[in-house]
Enzyme design. Structure first.
Site, PDB file in Angstrom:
ATOM      1  N   ASN A 116       0.823  -1.209   0.000  1.00 20.37           N
ATOM      2  CA  ASN A 116       0.000   0.000   0.000  1.00 20.37           C
ATOM      3  C   ASN A 116       0.860   1.263   0.000  1.00 20.37           C
ATOM      4  O   ASN A 116       0.376   2.357   0.273  1.00 20.37           O
ATOM      5  CB  ASN A 116      -0.951  -0.010   1.205  1.00 20.37           C
ATOM      6  CG  ASN A 116      -2.042  -1.068   1.020  1.00 20.37           C
ATOM      7  OD1 ASN A 116      -2.452  -1.332  -0.105  1.00 20.37           O
ATOM      8  ND2 ASN A 116      -2.491  -1.684   2.087  1.00 20.37           N
ATOM      9  N   HIS A 701      -9.882  14.782  -6.754  1.00 18.24           N
ATOM     10  CA  HIS A 701      -8.597  14.928  -6.061  1.00 18.24           C
ATOM     11  C   HIS A 701      -7.994  16.302  -6.294  1.00 18.24           C
ATOM     12  O   HIS A 701      -6.950  16.632  -5.748  1.00 18.24           O
ATOM     13  CB  HIS A 701      -7.623  13.838  -6.506  1.00 18.24           C
ATOM     14  CG  HIS A 701      -8.138  12.474  -6.185  1.00 18.24           C
ATOM     15  ND1 HIS A 701      -8.913  11.757  -7.062  1.00 18.24           N
ATOM     16  CD2 HIS A 701      -8.039  11.716  -5.068  1.00 18.24           C
ATOM     17  CE1 HIS A 701      -9.255  10.609  -6.487  1.00 18.24           C
ATOM     18  NE2 HIS A 701      -8.742  10.561  -5.283  1.00 18.24           N
TER      19      HIS A 701
END
Length: 765
Positions: A116, A701
């Protein structure tokens, strides 16, 4: 007997680097302040490793943002848009590449293998002028030396660097990145020579792409590159480190015959098959760095098992050539268990964070050399025994229910087109229905209320009242904007995984178990230590309350089992898929309770389904099979007229489109606004998709507010390849990180665009 650590977390035990970076970016502190915090962190890490008895201590694994970006700076491979010409690269250019600046966008970020963590992708082409432009590796080696610690400087290996890069904009997609090897190696030679001159006796080159499926010419590039470096490397001990999977037999052959290399590092936690390759043949006189301590999880090592693995290897490579190591950099685990004051003692005794793993590596090395710390080993054995027999770990009922899943593939009774008809009769939605993905902005005030409720400073009654007011505000706003399918905004949720984990049994939470995701962003994964079940309903109260405020459909909002799994530290005493099936059963209970509670549209997010894909193609089918099956388990019991949505992020999932169709959701919404074309090309190439689909029409975003013309233009592009009766109009992700001043106009423009196209379609008829 020697010990080695592949790499170490940079953030600090209490996220000191995160706060120093953000303060510097906000202009609240100077570059000197940032460098001071960084130097203090580095010296404390080196000291800690040295005091534990570590022989091979890494340097240059610290980074202000990312180790691949550090390599890009070292090579002077700065994309032209950042205006860099020559000289030592400073923080301004470095952070512009990482984060963009007022006038130019950042470089792309993508996942580091199947972790991750995210790295900054180099943008390369035939015209890149490589030059030795950042002396960080040498500077950090000297910095440690001045503190009395002789380190092993770590560099991302030259071949992995190129294979992890992409062709820059405007460069032919077919450009062969490996054609740049000679230019890149020229800089590596300068760096290595300078490290040698500074007194380094060992150097570590990380070549993790060796664990991937590589074609022959890529393996040959390794052979050529290291032959080219051989004379520069002479006089140094050279470790080539691999991690995250077992190494294919062909790659093992290539690696172990590289010129100029003295040592090879392997991940023996995720790469158990590599053991067979080593036992079948290991080059005489070379060192084996055996990664037996897991760098990607928070569980204590099984000393007895590791020791027997190491003893077997000793027989193959010789006592003086075996080094005990971590499976990969400890960057991917939490920093120090000592800061966990709230975890209960039993669960804590089962764990080891980075600082404890350093101790474990050294304890194993000493035991191998005949200086076994008996007290430490018996404490380790006792902790493992308590974990195996603890009633908190095993739940008979859950085990039985999960075992009973084997007989069915859990599909809904009717096919998707019949279900969509039944849903439309009930929901009566217009063509191109509008919705959002789930979360609405989380204001400072909202976070404060949640924090105070958690700290018991606010009564439950006041907390519920505050959240209810927030939901009402969000519902009213959506009605005013005329959105078709509403959400409650998730004001009660801190995080899409943690919120559920806190209400499921089998989960534990840390106070400081932070892990770097990218830059200064850290995540605190929940810990799944035991069988998972749902003691009581988790979201029904809030969703039913929200539905009672409106006559429009209100979506229930859940996180899917695969995402909960992939974003947690998962128990290592049973296969991952078994844990996933248990989570699926818990979510299934919730889905059915939402339906009973009058919620007719239920979204089950699988943002991280693609993330869990194994590194090797041969393992893809098995993973996708159980991951998709887990999703279907959650909603196989609902009525045809209940509409199941899912949401997925990062849509370079063209390769898994058939698995996505196999999830059999009624509607899928996709984060794709940064890669529209890539996504739509799948459908253009004739993949038949009959369910509802909502490719995000704008990028949440970014603070930018898209115009309704721009959104309409995107929707029209989608209509060129998708049927109008299945297309949904939505942003590409949740809105919780945005401000209301951005969200309101953007959503208004989105609804206007949908209405405009509806009227055009109607008049065209």
């Amino acid at each position: 007997m020697a010990s080695h650590i592949v790499g170490y977390p940079r953030m600090g035990p209490k996220r000191e680097l995160k706060f120093a970076l953000e303060s510097f970016w906000d202009g609240k502190s100077t570059a000197e302040d940032l460098q001071k915090v960084s130097a203090d962190l580095r010296s404390s890490i080196w000291k800690q490793m040295s005091e534990a008895g570590t022989k091979f201590i890494p340097s240059n694994t610290f980074a202000h943002y990312d180790q691949v970006l550090d390599t890009t700076a070292m090579l002077g491979a700065v994309p032209p848009r950042y205006g860099y010409t020559s000289g030592e690269i400073g923080l301004d250019v470095y952070f512009s590449m990482a984060r963009g600046n007022a006038s130019v966008p950042a470089m792309e970020m993508t996942k580091w293998f199947d972790t991750n963590y995210h790295y900054i992708v180099p943008e390369l082409g035939p015209d890149v002028k490589f030059s030795y432009a950042s002396h960080k590796a040498v500077n950090e080696y000297k910095e440690a030396k001045a503190l009395g610690v002789d380190t092993v400087p770590v560099l991302v290996g030259p071949v992995s660097y190129l294979l992890l890069s992409k062709a820059a904009k405007g460069v032919e997609k077919s450009f062969d990145l490996l054609s740049l090897l000679p230019k890149v190696l020229a800089v590596y030679k300068e760096v290595i020579s300078e490290l040698k001159a500074a007194g380094a006796t060992w150097i570590q080159l990380d070549e993790p792409v060796l664990v991937m499926d590589l074609e022959g010419h890529k393996l040959q590039a390794f052979t050529g590159a290291y032959a080219e470096l051989e004379s520069t490397l002479s006089g140094l001990n050279v470790l080539v480190e691999t991690y995250f999977a077992d190494i294919p037999a062909e790659a093992y052959k290539t690696l172990t015959s590289l010129k100029g290399v003295t040592a090879f590092g392997f991940d023996l936690v995720r790469g158990t098959k590599t053991l067979d390759l080593v036992k079948a043949g290991f080059p005489e006189g070379k060192y084996l760095f055996a990664g037996v301590v897991d760098g990607r999880n928070i569980w204590a090592n099984d000393f007895a098992a590791s020791l027997s693995t190491l003893q077997a290897l000793e027989g193959v490579v010789g006592k003086d050539k075996l080094v005990v190591s971590t499976s990969c950099s400890l960057l991917h685990t939490a920093v120090d268990l000592i800061n966990e004051t709230k975890l209960d003692d039993e669960i804590k005794s089962w764990m080891a964070f980075a600082a404890q793993k350093v101790v474990e590596v050294n304890a194993l090395a000493k035991a191998l050399a005949g200086q076994k710390d008996e007290a430490l080993f018996s404490a380790n054995a006792a902790a493992l025994a308590s974990r195996r027999s603890s009633p908190r770990v095993t739940n008979e009922g859950v085990q039985k229910a999960a075992a009973a899943l084997k007989g069915s593939d859990h599909r809904r009774a009717t096919n998707v087109s019949a279900r969509l008809d039944a849903q439309q009769k009930k929901l009566n939605l217009p063509i191109l229905p509008t919705t959002t993905i789930g979360s609405f902005p989380q204001t400072v005030e909202l976070r404060r209320v949640r924090r105070e409720y958690k700290a018991k400073k606010v009564s439950e009654e006041d907390y519920v009242k505050a959240i209810k007011e927030e939901i009402k505000k969000v519902v009213d706003l959506q009605e005013e904007l005329d959105i078709d399918v509403l959400v409650h905004g998730e004001p009660e949720r801190n995080d899409m995984v943690e919120y559920f984990g806190e209400q499921l049994s089998g989960f534990a939470f840390t106070a400081n178990g932070w892990v770097q995701s990218y830059g200064s962003r850290c995540v605190k994964p929940p810990v799944i230590y035991g069988d998972v079940s749902r003691p009581k309903a988790m979201t029904v109260f809030w969703s039913a309350m929200a539905q009672s405020m409106t006559s429009r459909p209100m979506k229930g909002m859940l996180t899917g089992p695969v995402t909960i799994l992939n974003w947690s530290f998962v128990r290592n005493d049973q296969p991952r898929h078994e844990t996933c099936y248990q989570i699926a059963l818990a979510i299934k209970d919730e889905v059915e309770d939402l339906e009973k509670g009058g919620i007719g549209v239920i979204q089950i997010d699988e943002a991280a389904l693609r993330e869990g894909l194994p590194l090797r193609k041969s393992e893809h089918a098995f993973y996708l099979d159980w991951a998709v099956h887990s999703f279907r388990i959650t909603n196989c019991g609902v009525q045809d007229s209940t509409q199941i949505h899912t949401h997925m992020c990062y849509s370079h999932f063209n390769d898994i489109i058939h698995s996505i169709i196999d999830m059999d959701a009624d509607v899928i919404t996709i984060e794709n606004s940064r890669s529209d074309e890539k996504l739509l090309s799948v459908f253009r190439e004739g993949v038949k998709y009959g369910a509802g689909i909502g490719p995000g029409v704008y990028d949440i975003h970014s603070p930018r507010i898209p115009s309704s013309e721009e959104i309409a233009d995107r929707v029209n592009k989608m209509l060129a390849v998708l049927e109008q009766n299945i297309l949904w109009v939505n942003p590409d992700c949740g809105l919780k990180t945005r401000k209301y001043t951005e969200v309101k106009p953007a959503l208004k423009n989105m609804v206007d665009a949908a209405k405009l196209i509806r009227s055009q379609l109607a008049s065209a008829k």
